[in-house]
Design a protein around this motif. Sequence first.
Motif, PDB file in Angstrom:
ATOM      1  N   ASN A 101       0.821  -1.203   0.000  1.00 34.10           N
ATOM      2  CA  ASN A 101       0.000   0.000   0.000  1.00 34.10           C
ATOM      3  C   ASN A 101       0.859   1.258   0.000  1.00 34.10           C
ATOM      4  OD1 ASN A 101      -2.654   1.101  -0.052  1.00 34.10           O
ATOM      5  ND2 ASN A 101      -2.421   1.658   2.087  1.00 34.10           N
ATOM      6  N   ALA A 102       1.921   1.278   0.774  1.00 36.69           N
ATOM      7  CA  ALA A 102       2.797   2.452   0.822  1.00 36.69           C
ATOM      8  C   ALA A 102       3.354   2.771  -0.564  1.00 36.69           C
ATOM      9  CB  ALA A 102       3.938   2.225   1.815  1.00 36.69           C
ATOM     10  N   GLU A 103       3.752   1.748  -1.294  1.00 35.38           N
ATOM     11  CA  GLU A 103       4.303   1.958  -2.645  1.00 35.38           C
ATOM     12  C   GLU A 103       3.242   2.530  -3.589  1.00 35.38           C
ATOM     13  OE1 GLU A 103       4.913   1.312  -6.683  1.00 35.38           O
ATOM     14  OE2 GLU A 103       3.817  -0.265  -5.650  1.00 35.38           O
ATOM     15  N   VAL A 104       2.041   1.984  -3.540  1.00 32.18           N
ATOM     16  CA  VAL A 104       0.955   2.469  -4.397  1.00 32.18           C
ATOM     17  C   VAL A 104       0.603   3.910  -4.021  1.00 32.18           C
ATOM     18  CG1 VAL A 104      -1.497   2.177  -4.981  1.00 32.18           C
ATOM     19  CG2 VAL A 104       0.018   0.189  -4.895  1.00 32.18           C
ATOM     20  N   LEU A 105       0.544   4.192  -2.729  1.00 37.45           N
ATOM     21  CA  LEU A 105       0.161   5.536  -2.291  1.00 37.45           C
ATOM     22  C   LEU A 105       1.197   6.594  -2.653  1.00 37.45           C
ATOM     23  CD1 LEU A 105      -1.507   4.852   1.166  1.00 37.45           C
ATOM     24  CD2 LEU A 105      -2.553   5.066  -1.098  1.00 37.45           C
ATOM     25  N   GLU A 106       2.444   6.225  -2.682  1.00 37.88           N
ATOM     26  CA  GLU A 106       3.478   7.181  -3.107  1.00 37.88           C
ATOM     27  C   GLU A 106       3.271   7.565  -4.570  1.00 37.88           C
ATOM     28  OE1 GLU A 106       7.158   5.234  -2.115  1.00 37.88           O
ATOM     29  OE2 GLU A 106       6.850   5.565   0.030  1.00 37.88           O
ATOM     30  N   ARG A 107       2.952   6.575  -5.407  1.00 36.18           N
ATOM     31  CA  ARG A 107       2.684   6.864  -6.820  1.00 36.18           C
ATOM     32  C   ARG A 107       1.401   7.671  -6.979  1.00 36.18           C
ATOM     33  NH1 ARG A 107       1.565   2.503  -9.967  1.00 36.18           N
ATOM     34  NH2 ARG A 107       1.314   1.088  -8.236  1.00 36.18           N
ATOM     35  N   CYS A 108       0.407   7.354  -6.172  1.00 33.20           N
ATOM     36  CA  CYS A 108      -0.865   8.072  -6.237  1.00 33.20           C
ATOM     37  C   CYS A 108      -0.670   9.537  -5.826  1.00 33.20           C
ATOM     38  CB  CYS A 108      -1.902   7.398  -5.348  1.00 33.20           C
ATOM     39  SG  CYS A 108      -3.569   8.058  -5.541  1.00 33.20           S
ATOM     40  N   ALA A 109       0.070   9.760  -4.773  1.00 35.79           N
ATOM     41  CA  ALA A 109       0.324  11.129  -4.315  1.00 35.79           C
ATOM     42  C   ALA A 109       1.009  11.945  -5.404  1.00 35.79           C
ATOM     43  CB  ALA A 109       1.183  11.116  -3.050  1.00 35.79           C
ATOM     44  N   GLU A 110       1.985  11.351  -6.049  1.00 34.03           N
ATOM     45  CA  GLU A 110       2.701  12.047  -7.122  1.00 34.03           C
ATOM     46  C   GLU A 110       1.754  12.390  -8.283  1.00 34.03           C
ATOM     47  OE1 GLU A 110       6.129  10.872 -10.300  1.00 34.03           O
ATOM     48  OE2 GLU A 110       6.450  10.239  -8.217  1.00 34.03           O
ATOM     49  N   SER A 111       0.929  11.436  -8.656  1.00 35.99           N
ATOM     50  CA  SER A 111      -0.012  11.660  -9.762  1.00 35.99           C
ATOM     51  C   SER A 111      -1.044  12.709  -9.392  1.00 35.99           C
ATOM     52  CB  SER A 111      -0.697  10.335 -10.113  1.00 35.99           C
ATOM     53  OG  SER A 111      -1.561  10.509 -11.213  1.00 35.99           O
ATOM     54  N   CYS A 112      -1.584  12.631  -8.189  1.00 37.37           N
ATOM     55  CA  CYS A 112      -2.594  13.616  -7.758  1.00 37.37           C
ATOM     56  C   CYS A 112      -1.990  15.017  -7.652  1.00 37.37           C
ATOM     57  CB  CYS A 112      -3.201  13.207  -6.414  1.00 37.37           C
ATOM     58  SG  CYS A 112      -4.320  11.803  -6.558  1.00 37.37           S
ATOM     59  N   ARG A 113      -0.760  15.085  -7.163  1.00 37.09           N
ATOM     60  CA  ARG A 113      -0.109  16.390  -7.048  1.00 37.09           C
ATOM     61  C   ARG A 113       0.018  17.046  -8.438  1.00 37.09           C
ATOM     62  NH1 ARG A 113       0.832  18.246  -2.651  1.00 37.09           N
ATOM     63  NH2 ARG A 113       1.484  16.410  -1.522  1.00 37.09           N
ATOM     64  N   SER A 114       0.256  16.254  -9.454  1.00 41.33           N
ATOM     65  CA  SER A 114       0.362  16.815 -10.807  1.00 41.33           C
ATOM     66  C   SER A 114      -0.995  17.286 -11.340  1.00 41.33           C
ATOM     67  CB  SER A 114       0.997  15.809 -11.765  1.00 41.33           C
ATOM     68  OG  SER A 114       0.110  14.752 -12.067  1.00 41.33           O
ATOM     69  N   MET A 115      -2.070  16.802 -10.738  1.00 40.66           N
ATOM     70  CA  MET A 115      -3.426  17.212 -11.141  1.00 40.66           C
ATOM     71  C   MET A 115      -3.885  18.458 -10.386  1.00 40.66           C
ATOM     72  SD  MET A 115      -4.736  15.044 -13.383  1.00 40.66           S
ATOM     73  CE  MET A 115      -3.131  15.086 -14.133  1.00 40.66           C
ATOM     74  N   ALA A 116      -3.224  18.770  -9.270  1.00 37.03           N
ATOM     75  CA  ALA A 116      -3.655  19.890  -8.411  1.00 37.03           C
ATOM     76  C   ALA A 116      -3.380  21.234  -9.065  1.00 37.03           C
ATOM     77  CB  ALA A 116      -2.964  19.797  -7.063  1.00 37.03           C
TER      78      ALA A 116
END
Length: 116
Positions: A101-116
């Motif tokens: 989960n930690a690995e997936v969430l790190e990628r998700c955070a990066e992707s979401c940050r690019s959408m912000a």
Amino acid sequence: MSLSETVSKIDGLSDEEQECIEICNEATQTSEWCADECLGMEEMEECARMCRDVADITSLHARLMARDSDYSGHLAEACAEICEACAEECSQHDHDHCQVNAEVLERCAESCRSMA
């Protein structure tokens, strides 16, 4: 039809938006799994709570993006923040579900940050 094939058929989404929807959906699934695995372990209560919060916000963010909501960008920042916080919590535990989960969430955070 796979989720990525379905997402790719949504008109008007950029490749970056499609990718963010996919990773948000993956984060929803892994966070629910992690939370479920943490149940019953007193020392894992905070991890379970955070994972449930992540599952809710990533699911909502994916849905808002899919319908091209004007509020998606605002939610993206919050989504990135909670994903980062939960990834930090999960990474402190040796359980496989936490590490995945930690690995997936790190990628998700990066992707979401690019959408912000």
